[in-house]
Write a protein that holds these residues in place. Structure first.
Motif, PDB file in Angstrom:
ATOM      1  N   LYS A   1      25.610  17.556  32.590  1.00  0.00           N
ATOM      2  CA  LYS A   1      26.646  18.086  33.497  1.00  0.00           C
ATOM      3  C   LYS A   1      26.013  18.789  34.709  1.00  0.00           C
ATOM      4  O   LYS A   1      25.033  19.521  34.556  1.00  0.00           O
ATOM      5  CB  LYS A   1      27.541  19.064  32.735  1.00  0.00           C
TER       6      LYS A   1
ATOM      7  N   SER B   1      19.903  25.302  25.070  1.00  0.00           N
ATOM      8  CA  SER B   1      18.524  25.533  25.520  1.00  0.00           C
ATOM      9  C   SER B   1      17.914  26.809  24.941  1.00  0.00           C
ATOM     10  O   SER B   1      16.758  26.822  24.531  1.00  0.00           O
ATOM     11  CB  SER B   1      18.475  25.613  27.051  1.00  0.00           C
TER      12      SER B   1
ATOM     13  N   GLY C   1      20.641  21.352  27.876  1.00  0.00           N
ATOM     14  CA  GLY C   1      20.774  21.024  29.299  1.00  0.00           C
ATOM     15  C   GLY C   1      19.584  21.491  30.110  1.00  0.00           C
ATOM     16  O   GLY C   1      18.666  20.722  30.390  1.00  0.00           O
TER      17      GLY C   1
ATOM     18  N   ARG D   1      21.027  24.000  36.651  1.00  0.00           N
ATOM     19  CA  ARG D   1      22.148  23.207  37.183  1.00  0.00           C
ATOM     20  C   ARG D   1      22.529  23.671  38.584  1.00  0.00           C
ATOM     21  O   ARG D   1      22.275  24.809  38.949  1.00  0.00           O
ATOM     22  CB  ARG D   1      23.375  23.372  36.300  1.00  0.00           C
TER      23      ARG D   1
HETATM   24  C1  LIG Z   1      26.357  23.340  29.283  1.00  0.00           C
HETATM   25  C2  LIG Z   1      26.496  23.205  27.827  1.00  0.00           C
HETATM   26  C3  LIG Z   1      25.356  23.072  27.004  1.00  0.00           C
HETATM   27  C4  LIG Z   1      23.940  23.113  27.516  1.00  0.00           C
HETATM   28  O1  LIG Z   1      23.576  24.380  27.936  1.00  0.00           O
HETATM   29  P1  LIG Z   1      22.063  24.757  28.315  1.00  0.00           P
HETATM   30  O2  LIG Z   1      22.011  26.213  28.128  1.00  0.00           O
HETATM   31  O3  LIG Z   1      21.867  24.318  29.710  1.00  0.00           O
HETATM   32  O4  LIG Z   1      21.186  24.034  27.363  1.00  0.00           O
HETATM   33  C5  LIG Z   1      25.577  22.921  25.656  1.00  0.00           C
HETATM   34  N1  LIG Z   1      26.813  22.892  25.124  1.00  0.00           N
HETATM   35  C6  LIG Z   1      27.923  23.000  25.877  1.00  0.00           C
HETATM   36  C7  LIG Z   1      29.259  22.957  25.236  1.00  0.00           C
HETATM   37  C8  LIG Z   1      27.798  23.174  27.256  1.00  0.00           C
HETATM   38  O5  LIG Z   1      28.917  23.280  28.003  1.00  0.00           O
END
Ligand SMILES: *Cc1c(COP(=O)(O)O)cnc(C)c1O
Length: 226
Positions: free
Chosen positions: A40, A199, A216, A223
């Protein structure tokens, strides 16, 4: 190899190595822990680099954004698996069922019914998870723990296949408590999949039975701002 490509490869290697290490420390098979790359709001070139590294399992939290990005890649990469990990409105169910392989965020009877009906229409039977609001946070999506059983009953009656649970722990509480709680709920309900860990905390989710970690920024970098 481009800079972006080598950075992404390095991130992917690092995250995979951490997963393998935790798996072996806690006597789990690393094949049982699936890495969902959360793409995302990431620039297209990073996603392309991740695909070039061979990653095929991705998570997106918005139907519209995911559609714009993945509809074309679907044709190019036939072995993609896409998980919806964000809240789903019933007016987006049609598009979600058409695009995703797994819906991780079933959290209310109305949505379960709409998904079941749409899957019949599209002649699909996508596996779904129920999102549980383990911290009982007001602003957060997910079914409350004490309403889980009733929701699972609705899903069963509608013919919606639930194979797991998913949670996002509160920011200010130890994630491991919530992972342990989700694991217990899944065991009680006889559900196999556990989507937990991001993460900052995916390593803690592995000893507690995570089958899917949703990562992510540790894979892609920061992001784009909202
Ligand atoms: C954005 C998101 C993640 C990933 O988050 P990071 O901290 O960037 O790894 C995981 N799960 C959900 C539901 C998210 O919205």
């Amino acid at each position: 190899m481009s800079d972006i490509q080598s950075q992404i490869q390095q991130n992917l290697d690092t995250v995979r190595a951490k997963i393998s290490k935790q798996a072996s420390l806690f006597d789990r098979a690393s094949e049982d822990i699936h890495l969902v790359a959360v793409s995302k709001k990431q620039p297209l070139e990073r996603v392309q680099a991740m695909l070039a590294c061979g990653q095929r399992l991705f998570g997106e939290n918005r139907v519209q954004e995911a559609h714009e990005r993945w509809a074309d890649f679907r044709g190019e990469y036939t072995d993609l698996t896409l998980h919806l990990i964000g809240p789903l409105q019933t007016n987006k169910v049609k598009e979600a069922v058409a695009l995703f392989d797994v819906i991780e965020t079933v959290d209310r009877p109305k949505l379960a019914k709409a998904l079941a009906a749409e899957m019949k229409k599209q002649d699909k039977n996508l596996p779904c998870y129920v999102q549980v609001n383990t911290g009982e946070e007001e602003q957060k999506a997910g079914v409350l723990p004490h309403e889980l059983e009733a929701l699972l009953e609705v899903c069963k009656n509608e013919g919606l296949v639930i194979t797991g649970l998913m949670c996002i722990p509160p920011q200010d509480e130890p994630a491991a408590l919530h992972f342990a709680f989700l694991q217990k709920l899944a065991q009680e309900q006889g559900l196999q999949n556990l989507s937990m860990g991001m993460s900052g905390d995916f390593e803690k989710a592995i000893p507690l039975g995570a089958t899917h970690v949703r990562v992510g920024t540790a894979l892609f970098g920061e992001r784009a701002p909202q």
